[in-house]
Design a protein around this motif. Structure first.
Motif, short mmCIF file in Angstrom:
data_model
loop_
_atom_site.label_atom_id
_atom_site.label_comp_id
_atom_site.label_asym_id
_atom_site.label_seq_id
_atom_site.Cartn_x
_atom_site.Cartn_y
_atom_site.Cartn_z
N GLY A 25 0.81 -1.20 0.00
CA GLY A 25 0.00 0.00 0.00
C GLY A 25 0.85 1.26 0.00
N ALA A 28 2.45 1.62 -3.50
CA ALA A 28 1.52 1.90 -4.59
C ALA A 28 0.70 3.16 -4.37
CB ALA A 28 0.58 0.70 -4.77
N ARG A 30 -0.45 6.77 -4.34
CA ARG A 30 -0.04 8.04 -4.96
C ARG A 30 -1.07 9.11 -4.67
NH1 ARG A 30 4.15 6.90 -4.69
NH2 ARG A 30 5.61 6.07 -6.19
N ARG A 31 -1.97 8.81 -3.72
CA ARG A 31 -3.07 9.74 -3.57
C ARG A 31 -2.89 10.67 -2.40
NH1 ARG A 31 -6.91 6.68 -1.94
NH2 ARG A 31 -5.49 4.96 -1.84
N ASN A 32 -2.92 10.11 -1.20
CA ASN A 32 -2.83 11.04 -0.09
C ASN A 32 -2.04 10.45 1.06
OD1 ASN A 32 -4.64 9.63 1.83
ND2 ASN A 32 -6.10 9.99 0.19
N LEU A 34 -2.77 10.43 4.14
CA LEU A 34 -3.55 9.78 5.20
C LEU A 34 -3.44 8.26 5.11
CD1 LEU A 34 -5.32 11.25 7.30
CD2 LEU A 34 -7.27 10.37 6.06
N VAL A 35 -3.49 7.76 3.88
CA VAL A 35 -3.39 6.32 3.71
C VAL A 35 -2.01 5.83 4.14
CG1 VAL A 35 -3.31 4.51 1.97
CG2 VAL A 35 -5.15 6.16 1.96
N MET A 38 -2.18 5.37 7.77
CA MET A 38 -2.93 4.15 8.13
C MET A 38 -2.09 2.90 7.87
SD MET A 38 -6.80 4.85 6.98
CE MET A 38 -7.35 6.50 6.69
N PHE A 89 -1.81 20.54 5.45
CA PHE A 89 -3.02 20.95 4.75
C PHE A 89 -3.22 22.45 4.85
CE2 PHE A 89 -6.95 20.43 2.73
CZ PHE A 89 -7.88 21.21 3.36
N VAL C 23 -5.77 0.09 2.01
CA VAL C 23 -4.80 0.71 1.10
C VAL C 23 -5.36 0.94 -0.28
CG1 VAL C 23 -2.80 -0.13 2.33
CG2 VAL C 23 -3.80 -1.54 0.56
N ILE C 24 -6.51 0.33 -0.59
CA ILE C 24 -7.06 0.49 -1.93
C ILE C 24 -8.07 1.63 -2.02
CG2 ILE C 24 -8.69 -0.57 -3.51
CD1 ILE C 24 -7.24 -3.03 -3.48
N MET C 25 -8.86 1.77 -0.98
CA MET C 25 -9.97 2.70 -1.04
C MET C 25 -9.53 4.11 -1.39
SD MET C 25 -13.06 1.67 -0.34
CE MET C 25 -13.09 0.10 -1.14
N GLN C 26 -10.28 4.75 -2.25
CA GLN C 26 -9.88 6.07 -2.71
C GLN C 26 -10.24 7.15 -1.71
OE1 GLN C 26 -11.78 6.40 -6.51
NE2 GLN C 26 -11.33 4.25 -6.92
N PRO C 28 -10.73 8.85 1.70
CA PRO C 28 -10.11 8.56 3.00
C PRO C 28 -11.09 8.09 4.06
CG PRO C 28 -10.01 10.90 2.49
CD PRO C 28 -10.46 10.23 1.25
N ALA C 31 -11.35 4.45 3.64
CA ALA C 31 -10.14 3.80 4.12
C ALA C 31 -10.15 3.73 5.65
CB ALA C 31 -8.91 4.54 3.62
N VAL C 74 -9.94 13.75 8.90
CA VAL C 74 -10.39 13.62 7.51
C VAL C 74 -11.50 14.62 7.22
CG1 VAL C 74 -11.62 12.12 5.91
CG2 VAL C 74 -9.70 11.24 7.20
N ASP C 78 -11.52 18.61 4.43
CA ASP C 78 -12.35 19.07 3.33
C ASP C 78 -12.16 18.25 2.08
OD1 ASP C 78 -12.98 22.29 1.74
OD2 ASP C 78 -14.14 20.44 1.95
N GLN C 81 -12.31 19.05 -1.89
CA GLN C 81 -11.34 19.73 -2.73
C GLN C 81 -10.61 18.80 -3.66
OE1 GLN C 81 -8.57 22.05 -0.68
NE2 GLN C 81 -9.98 23.69 -0.20
N GLN C 82 -10.60 17.54 -3.33
CA GLN C 82 -9.75 16.68 -4.14
C GLN C 82 -10.59 15.62 -4.82
OE1 GLN C 82 -6.31 15.71 -2.08
NE2 GLN C 82 -5.59 14.21 -3.53
N TRP C 84 -11.04 12.05 -5.95
CA TRP C 84 -10.42 10.80 -5.57
C TRP C 84 -10.35 9.87 -6.77
CZ3 TRP C 84 -8.15 11.88 -1.41
CH2 TRP C 84 -8.75 12.79 -0.52
N ARG C 87 -5.43 7.21 -9.76
CA ARG C 87 -4.37 7.55 -10.71
C ARG C 87 -3.14 6.70 -10.46
NH1 ARG C 87 -3.11 13.66 -10.24
NH2 ARG C 87 -4.67 13.39 -8.62
N TRP C 88 -3.34 5.52 -10.02
CA TRP C 88 -2.19 4.80 -9.48
C TRP C 88 -1.99 3.39 -10.06
CZ3 TRP C 88 -3.48 1.14 -5.28
CH2 TRP C 88 -4.86 0.96 -5.19
#
Lengths: 105, 491, 215
Positions: A25, A28, A30-32, A34-35, A38, A89, C23-26, C28, C31, C74, C78, C81-82, C84, C87-88
């Motif tokens: 995880g 791989a 590339r998003r945020n 926070l993950v 976790m 942020f 780790v997969i969920m877009q 937050p 997740a 989370v 906000d 703004q992004q 989800w 893109r990975w």
């Protein structure tokens, strides 16, 4: 190969699987950020499972004591990590990983 | 179950200082850190005094208290070094903290907590307080790096450091869990005897692998060094000074303690892993620093290189190797204190938005320093020569001890790499000296020097002179170190 | 297959599945929910092992406090703004392959490393001894560590507050220390320029002051 009844090995392999899932995880993601935080919690969870499993196997409670302390430590770590995330942020307006580029490494 | 509090007086003193500062902030609403600073310095020196008064008896009689905590000559030495290190760092950094508006009680609380963690790690003989000490050492650091909240670079450095540090701690914990599983005990003494009897070798080894990975992060050894340049650059300079000195003491003690005691049956595997880390660190530390234009980043790579030499001394695995490693870290800490001390006395400013201008810590700011402030230039020269390992400065003897130990125990190739990288690294240390003495000052960048207190000046000069004097008489520090380790028996 | 074995496998599958979802969920929040599910399942596993205090502590502390904290943060961040977007995919396949290799390696090492003859787990006893025994240890042998964790919690609190606390941003206030510390150099920069001479234009000079005076 482990048999059907759950033995010590089953628990150890479960923990190893958790560790690897977390690492995958992190690589791989590339998003945020926070993950990422976790995923670190998952690593600690895997270690805790090891401790509890060995503690039960050896009839030795010190593993469970260690787990209790690790729980508290992980909670504190999360608090500080989330505080840093909030700071990020406030500065950048986003928590996408790509924006961590001010420092050239 | 009662036990005497006497062995824990140093920790209790730091804790008392913590509580006092917290209480003081509730009484007086001012955000000024002067009282906190005074309390901190007082507590540090009281702790050192108490350490020597009450624990001198453990020099000859090492004692393991309650099975969790160790008190012997080496803990005495290293804990004193850690406390004095913080004291000097705060002294040198005082003007800088005031200028950056970080002169608040909270700053000292964080420094105190981190040093408490260092003291705990140095004295721990059980994995539970060891892990707790490591976290206590690391968590305030993550916050301290991002202390300049308005600076995007600081915050980013803090977040990166936090994430990588938490991950490394997690790995270390996983490794500890496997070691626990292999031996059935978390106490270092028991682990030692059980490891000796060949319990679950494979599991122990896997645990060791994860443990070393986490430890290498704390030591900023390659390939776990990525955080160091960014963190040194983004953090307030005092924090960078602290990170590069005091926590490294704890990491070194931890490494050597594990190697020499509980996990010594796995020495061969230790040596393989550490050799890999050492060689890469020495090379990266030598080569990557050449391209740097910012002194803080350069010092970060310098630290990485130095950790490589340290690991070389450690992996030798014999008593003289361990002694060389401890001597090396002490000389490194002394030299780094001077280097950062001079840097802290330069005018590193921020602009109104809070973003840090690199002014003051770029190499360009040292141009012609000799003409602007000869004392600073002289001190920086001493520090650079010591870090480069040029005789007769103290740093030379550190490198000499490590390389001698390696050669005497048959690690020829590693010694060759060490010497070669040392020569390459000397280039960037000497470059700073060249800039200071043989260039003319850059008019645009030359700004007035900030006001440094008298005590800080005097102590910094003494520190720099010590590099020379201790270098002329190296046996003073070296014998002290070797003797401390010899008495320790358990390290 | 005994009931406890079935329980183990059910929990193990749920655990791994929810860990993957973390780790997969877009989004937050998803997740975080998946992480909460992972923690719940882990607590269940620990309880079946007989570590009931830890299982309960995990739920109360970790899920009850830490995950709630995560969710608060989370929500503060906000999410609107992004976007989800996933893109990975580029990094996913090599990462999974790497992960599979690592897992096989670690699994082999663990299986070879565990030299114990009898790896069956003891049956969890039905007595309530676990918490009491843990308490005896915590306040006895591990008292030093207990004090340390107290300090750790304190420092966590201090650090988090130091980082995120803001004075009232909208209150305008003066800081006399800052005002006094201003130097001439930071307010005024004297620049030397070549002298400029005025072209003599007497005919238009007089009407303009009158115009400006009339405004």
């Amino acid at each position: 190969m482990p048999g059907l009844e759950p033995t010590l090995l089953h628990y150890l392999l479960l923990a190893a699987a958790l560790l690897v899932i977390s690492l995958v995880g992190i690589i791989a993601n590339r998003r945020n950020v926070l993950v990422l935080l976790m995923a670190v919690e998952l690593v600690l969870l895997a270690a805790n499972l090891n401790f509890v499993a060995f503690s039960v196997y050896y009839h030795d409670l010190s593993g469970q004591v260690m787990t209790a302390f690790v729980l508290a430590t992980a909670a504190t770590e999360s608090a500080i990590g989330l505080a840093l995330l909030i700071l990020l942020f406030r500065r950048r307006g986003t928590i996408a990983v790509q924006t961590l580029d001010v420092l050239k490494g | 179950m009662t036990f005497s509090l006497i062995p824990f007086l140093p920790e209790l003193t730091l804790l008392a200082a913590l509580v006092l500062i917290l209480l003081a902030t509730t009484v007086s609403p001012s955000r000024d850190g002067t009282v906190a600073y005074g309390v901190t310095q007082l507590a540090l020196w009281v702790a050192v005094a108490l350490l020597w008064l009450t624990q001198a008896r453990y020099i000859v009689n090492p004692r393991i208290v309650e099975g969790v905590v160790l008190r012997n000559s080496s803990t005495l030495l290293m804990q004193s070094a850690a406390l004095i290190g913080l004291s000097l760092a705060l002294l040198y950094g005082r003007a800088s903290l005031i200028r950056q508006k970080l002169w608040q009680p909270e700053t000292f609380l964080l420094f105190l907590c981190s040093t408490l963690g260092v003291v705990v790690v140095i004295g721990a003989y059980h994995f539970v307080p060891l892990y707790l000490g490591l976290e206590l050492m690391a968590l305030p650091l993550y916050a301290m790096v991002a202390l300049r909240k308005d600076d995007a670079m600081s915050v980013e450095a803090g977040l990166k450091y936090f994430f990588l540090g938490a991950l490394a701690s997690g790995f270390m914990l996983y490794g500890i869990s496997l070691i626990y599983g292999a031996t059935g005990s978390l106490g270092l003494a028991a682990v030692g005897s059980l490891a000796m009897s060949g319990a679950s070798h494979g599991l122990l080894l896997l645990g060791l692998f994860f443990l070393v990975s986490g430890l290498a992060f704390k030591l900023s050894a390659v390939p776990f060094h990525m955080w160091a340049p960014d963190v040194y650059r983004g953090a307030p300079t005092v924090v960078a000074l602290f990170i590069s000195t005091v926590p490294k003491l704890a990491a070194v003690v931890l490494l050597l303690r594990l190697m020499s005691g509980p996990l010594s049956p796995l020495l061969v595997y230790w040596q393989g892993m550490l050799a890999f880390l050492a060689v890469l660190s020495m090379i990266v530390g030598a080569v990557a620093a050449i391209a740097q234009t910012n002194l803080k980043r350069m010092l970060a790579y310098s630290t990485i290189g130095h950790m490589g030499y340290l690991l070389l001394g450690a992996l030798v695995g014999t008593q003289d190797g361990f002694g060389a490693a401890v001597f090396y870290i002490l000389t490194y800490v002394l030299s780094n204190l001077v280097a950062f001390g001079v840097l802290l006395s330069m005018n590193e400013t921020s602009d109104e938005s809070g973003a840090t201008l690199s002014r003051g810590s770029d190499l360009e700011d040292f141009r012609g320093l000799y003409k602007r402030s000869p004392i600073r230039a002289a001190l920086m020269t001493l520090a650079m020569l010591s870090l480069a390992g040029v005789p007769p400065l103290l740093g030379f003897y550190g490198k000499f001890a490590v390389i001698a130990a390696a050669l005497m125990n048959g690690f020829i190739w590693l010694s060759v790499v060490a010497i070669l990288t040392s020569v390459i690294a000397a280039y960037y240390y000497l470059r700073v000296i060249r800039l200071m003495f043989f260039s003319s000052p850059d008019e645009e960048r030359a700004s007035e020097f900030p006001c440094i207190g008298v005590v800080a000046r005097v102590v910094l000069v003494l520190n720099g002179v010590a590099l020379l004097v201790l270098g002329l008489f190296p046996s003073a520090l070296l014998d002290l170190t070797v003797q401390a380790l010899a008495w320790a028996r358990v390290l | 297959m005994s009931f406890s074995a079935i329980l183990f496998y059910v929990f193990a599958v749920i655990l791994l599945a929810s860990a993957v979802r973390v780790v997969i969920m877009q989004h937050p929040v998803h997740a975080a929910m998946a992480l909460a599910q992972t923690l719940f399942t882990m607590a269940a596993i620990w309880i079946t092992l007989g570590a009931e205090f830890l299982g309960l502590a995990l739920v109360v502390i970790y899920v009850g406090a830490v995950m709630v904290l995560f969710l608060f943060v989370v929500m503060m961040l906000d999410a609107r703004q992004q976007k989800w977007t996933p893109r990975w995919q580029r990094h996913l396949v090599p990462a999974v392959i790497l992960g599979a290799v690592m897992l096989v390696e670690i699994a082999l090492l663990i299986m070879r490393g565990v030299k114990m003859k009898d790896t069956t787990m003891p049956v969890a006893s039905a007595s309530m001894e676990n918490t009491r025994e843990l308490g005896k240890l915590l306040f006895g042998q591990y008292l030093y560590s207990l004090e340390l964790i107290a300090v750790l919690l304190l420092v966590g609190m201090i650090a988090a507050i130091v980082l995120t606390h803001r004075q009232n941003r909208f209150a305008k206030r003066q800081d006399p220390a800052e005002q006094v510390a201003v130097t001439r150099e930071s307010r005024l920069r004297v620049v030397s320029m070549a002298a400029e001479t005025e072209a003599p234009e007497q005919s238009t000079a007089e009407p303009s002051p009158e115009k400006e005076g009339g405004q």
